[in-house]
Design an enzyme around this catalytic site. Structure first.
Site, mmCIF file in Angstrom:
data_model
loop_
_atom_site.group_PDB
_atom_site.id
_atom_site.type_symbol
_atom_site.label_atom_id
_atom_site.label_comp_id
_atom_site.label_asym_id
_atom_site.label_seq_id
_atom_site.Cartn_x
_atom_site.Cartn_y
_atom_site.Cartn_z
ATOM 1 N N GLN A 225 0.826 -0.989 0.013
ATOM 2 C CA GLN A 225 -0.070 0.089 -0.123
ATOM 3 C C GLN A 225 0.687 1.185 -0.111
ATOM 4 O OE1 GLN A 225 -2.563 -2.100 3.277
ATOM 5 N NE2 GLN A 225 -3.331 0.059 2.872
ATOM 6 N N GLU A 260 0.739 -1.776 4.368
ATOM 7 C CA GLU A 260 1.053 -0.206 4.422
ATOM 8 C C GLU A 260 2.430 -0.386 4.804
ATOM 9 O OE1 GLU A 260 0.254 3.824 6.973
ATOM 10 O OE2 GLU A 260 -1.335 2.394 6.769
ATOM 11 N N ARG A 338 -5.178 8.198 16.924
ATOM 12 C CA ARG A 338 -6.229 8.199 16.146
ATOM 13 C C ARG A 338 -7.800 7.541 17.085
ATOM 14 N NH1 ARG A 338 -6.499 10.077 10.833
ATOM 15 N NH2 ARG A 338 -8.536 8.958 9.798
ATOM 16 N N PHE A 372 -7.734 2.482 11.706
ATOM 17 C CA PHE A 372 -6.601 2.877 12.345
ATOM 18 C C PHE A 372 -6.810 3.103 13.554
ATOM 19 C CE2 PHE A 372 -2.597 5.319 12.104
ATOM 20 C CZ PHE A 372 -1.769 4.432 11.646
ATOM 21 N N GLU A 740 -12.790 3.511 5.390
ATOM 22 C CA GLU A 740 -12.694 3.253 6.804
ATOM 23 C C GLU A 740 -14.147 3.302 7.601
ATOM 24 O OE1 GLU A 740 -8.405 3.812 8.160
ATOM 25 O OE2 GLU A 740 -9.296 5.588 7.689
#
Length: 791
Positions: A225, A260, A338, A372, A740
């Site tokens: 990613q 990622e 987050r 996340f 998301e």
């Protein structure tokens, strides 16, 4: 950005149901239509090329990894003679063979490519075998003999908290007088809660194919990613400059955050072996090794103290969240940040003291996963609202409506950002009516009163999801757009197509800008030699960032063509119209391709770069305050379940979702993302359980032991609607991110199960049910509640 040339048709992007999606027509504006995924026919025919499908060059060899069998130990010695002598083996490399830096951590240098003297989890790579076939390499990798000196180890975030063991700095957010709010609250709840992690379970596993090039160069084709991060990691591992490493990726077979940062170890090792042997090397992990090596969603351990008034209004929250970080930092600090910025979810909280710690434990390093940290942050507040509602004898929906963010007042988050464009109240009101929530609530209560074994549950939960990367610098993107002389268009951007329809949407945006339809536009593989210094395709920003960058490039080209058309045919450039594959100028209409051909002969530049950076983003890590999100996406879900209280088995009967995607670029893709996110969120909180044995070995490391939702787990009655709106911010075509946020809707399923289990008692006692709510966990909660109610 110059917006001189007008598009003649203002698209009417209405919310649509599954059976009323407008289909594209050749010549119509591309953006806003439910165009099929640009690779859909390739997916179903098997023609789509993934990394493992790329034709191999002559001389390609294959690699496999030797893994640690201990969770925490000093490595006193490795006997690899049997590995080297195994049939087909060409080379065996260890940490000492890495020419550059032995680290692939995305933030901190604490994640060795190969363990060097110390192992920190079962499954950590210790050496790599290169052989003439994948089977030979994998067989040989199992023959290594290692002498360990075992060390103490931790496996749970609670253990890490008690041991003060962390991987990163701790974060804290303080807003208002929390102590006074809690001390004076008429209703106060204290306790603990836990949720587990989640395996990304992408269909395409981790893979990298490294090909040496002339003059110390390397082409790395890998499933990632974040090609730029892979370029960085590989160049450091080889001790090279970044311009020596090209990373290319056409598509992923799923990522969900798992590719990622954690694709780096595979890209680095394939490249190290390729450079060492001067021949192409492919490294493809099998499913078991993939799951043993790579990180998962962070599990959380919560300690809470929350105060409410007698109506159920939140007065103050003190919350401590400890993350299951694994052995290294990876992206844990950003995930914690987050979670900290999403614990409020959809509710105004006047006083808060929120603390996060990334617990260091001896397991695979947890990493990015769709949401996340935001789902983990929102989960605890949704669970607590249900608990206080039961204690007060109220419908949880009424308590939720009472606490929703307002528009003019009660509209500032604990981290200091005003909730602009708030759609929570209209979405909740519309879904409450369209789902027949009140009538179904009554029906559930009547069913439960007559059914001693089967119990139904119903829950409605909202979502407010902030869109942007935590780090402001990551909110930027670039693109290249080329117009060939026949009028066809080629687009390259820095995002990754991983099944979510990014390339389709970017293609629609470019086509719409130039007055074309989607079949005129082709998207190429993402390549670090084309668009450089890119951000990861993550945080739901893929379409926002790359779509805006591609639009910027297309607008530049459109304006150049308009200038040329006005010079040649008269009139004003501002009045030139691009639509229906044609160009209208000063009363004359000609094909787009004809104008392009004429512009070429006049030496008009027919390619352009584009760039975009998200405005108005700021974050103060020291205080956990700022303006971290460009805008918010909103939505709500109603879930109804039935639970067998004798076995703990349950069934999802119906799901109603109303979700805000702004002015949808592609309603079909957006509805698919909402459906998929909801089911994936449901899996996280119900069936997907990660189990580590007492010796640190992950036991759920294969499809046979790890259960993701199947088609039979989806509700037969599945109703998804797009809320009729457009983004008040200047996002691309006033759309909103959709990757998301829908996953958070899965919380409604967990709360519905809780609702059903609570019916076993008096309906006012909350079950002690943790996530994931597996049948075993449900049965345990049922039995505990029965005992408590009988006491």
């Amino acid at each position: 950005m110059n917006m001189r040339v007008n598009i003649p048709v203002e698209l009417d992007r209405l919310a649509v149901s599954n059976d009323r999606i407008p289909r594209p027509v050749v010549g119509e504006p591309a953006a806003g239509a439910a165009s099929p995924h640009e690779s859909a026919s390739l997916h179903v025919s098997g023609e789509a090329v993934y990394t493992d499908d790329i034709p191999e060059l002559r001389g390609t060899v294959y690699a496999a990894l030797g893994l640690s069998a201990k969770p925490h130990a000093r490595v006193l010695g490795m006997d690899l003679d049997a590995v080297r002598k195994a049939p087909g083996v060409i080379a065996v490399l260890t940490a000492k063979d890495i020419p550059g830096v032995n680290d692939c951590g995305p933030v901190l240098a604490d994640d060795p490519i190969l363990a060097d003297g110390l192992v920190q989890y079962v499954g950590q790579p210790m050496f790599i075998v290169v052989a003439k076939s994948t089977e030979a390499a994998r067989h040989a990798a199992r023959l290594g003999k290692v002498d360990y000196e075992e060390l103490p180890f931790l496996l749970t975030p609670k253990q890490a908290k008690d041991a003060h063991s962390g991987t990163t700095d701790e974060l804290r957010l303080i807003q208002g007088d929390v102590q006074n709010a809690l001390a004076t609250a008429p209703v106060r709840l204290t306790g603990t809660f836990e949720c587990g992690g989640q395996e990304q379970f992408y269909l395409e596993g981790q893979i990298a194919y490294a090909i040496p090039r002339e003059k110390d160069g390397m082409l790395v084709q890998c499933s990632t990613q974040h090609p730029t991060e892979m370029q960085h990691a590989v160049s450091h591992a080889l001790g090279w400059q970044r311009h020596q490493v090209e990373v290319e990726c056409r598509r992923l077979g799923g990522g969900f955050g798992g590719k990622e940062s954690q694709s780096a170890i595979f890209a680095c090792l394939a490249s190290i072996c390729a450079q060492h042997l001067h021949r192409p090397v492919k490294l493809r992990a099998d499913r078991d090794n993939d799951m043993m090596i790579t990180g998962k969603r962070h599990g959380f351990y919560y300690e809470y103290d929350v105060g409410f008034d007698t109506d159920g209004r939140i007065l103050g929250v003190k919350l401590d969240m400890t993350l299951h970080s694994g052995f290294s930092a990876d992206l844990s600090e950003a995930v914690a940040s987050r979670a900290l910025a999403h614990f409020d979810n959809a509710y105004y909280i006047p006083a808060a003291d929120i603390h996060t710690m990334c617990g260091k434990v001896n397991t695979q390093s947890a990493t990015a996963f769709r949401g996340f940290g935001a789902p983990q942050g929102a989960l605890i507040t949704e669970v607590l609202i249900d608990r206080v509602a039961r204690q007060l004898g109220k419908d949880p929906l009424d308590v939720r409506l009472l606490n929703l963010y307002g528009t003019d007042t009660r509209n500032v988050t604990p981290y200091g950002e005003v909730v602009e464009g708030n759609l929570l109240e209209p979405i909740m009101t519309e879904l409450e009516a369209s789902s027949d929530y009140r009538a179904r609530r009554q029906a559930v209560q009547e069913f439960n009163a007559q059914s001693p074994i089967l119990k139904k549950g119903l829950a409605m939960t909202p979502v407010k999801f902030g869109i942007s990367f935590n780090v402001p610098a990551f909110n930027q993107a670039g693109a290249l757009v080329h117009i060939y002389r026949d009028g066809s268009v080629l687009v390259n951007h820095g995002g990754i197509e991983m099944g979510q329809g990014l390339n389709t949407k970017v293609g629609q945006i470019v086509a719409n800008t130039l007055g074309l339809d989607l079949e005129c536009v082709r998207l190429t593989a993402t390549d670090t030699y084309k668009v450089i210094n890119t951000s990861a395709t993550a945080a739901s920003t893929g379409s926002d960032l790359n779509g805006k960058a591609a639009e910027d490039a297309a607008l530049t080209l459109r304006n150049r063509l308009a200038d040329f058309a006005a010079r040649k045919y008269g009139g004003k450039a501002d009045d030139v119209v691009f639509a229906w594959r044609q160009v209208s100028v000063n009363g004359k209409t000609l094909p787009f391709a004809q104008l392009v051909e004429e512009a070429y002969w006049d030496r008009v530049q027919l390619w352009s770069d584009g760039f975009y950076k998200t405005p108005d983003i700021s974050w103060d890590k020291a205080t956990s305050h700022g303006h971290p999100f460009y805008y918010y996406a909103f939505g709500a879900a109603v879930s109804e379940v039935v639970v067998d209280t004798l076995t703990g088995e349950w069934k999802l009967l119906r799901a109603d979702i109303l979700h805000d995607v702004g002015a949808s670029i592609n309603p079909a893709i957006d509805i698919g993302q909402i459906e998929g996110g909801y089911i994936q969120g449901t899996g996280w909180l119900t069936s997907e359980e990660l189990v580590w044995r007492d010796d640190g070995r992950l036991m759920t490391h294969a499809p046979s032991t790890y259960k993701i939702p199947a088609i039979s787990d989806c509700p037969r009655d599945f109703r998804v609607q797009l809320f009729k709106t457009r983004n008040h911010k200047d996002s691309v075509h006033h759309s909103k991110a959709v990757g998301e946020p829908p996953l958070v809707h899965g919380i409604s399923v967990f709360n519905a199960i809780n609702d059903a289990v609570s019916a076993v008692g008096n309906g006012k006692d909350s079950p002690n049910l943790l996530a994931p709510a597996t049948p075993e966990a449900i049965l345990n909660a049922v039995e505990e509640l029965r005992e408590r109610s009988a006491a």
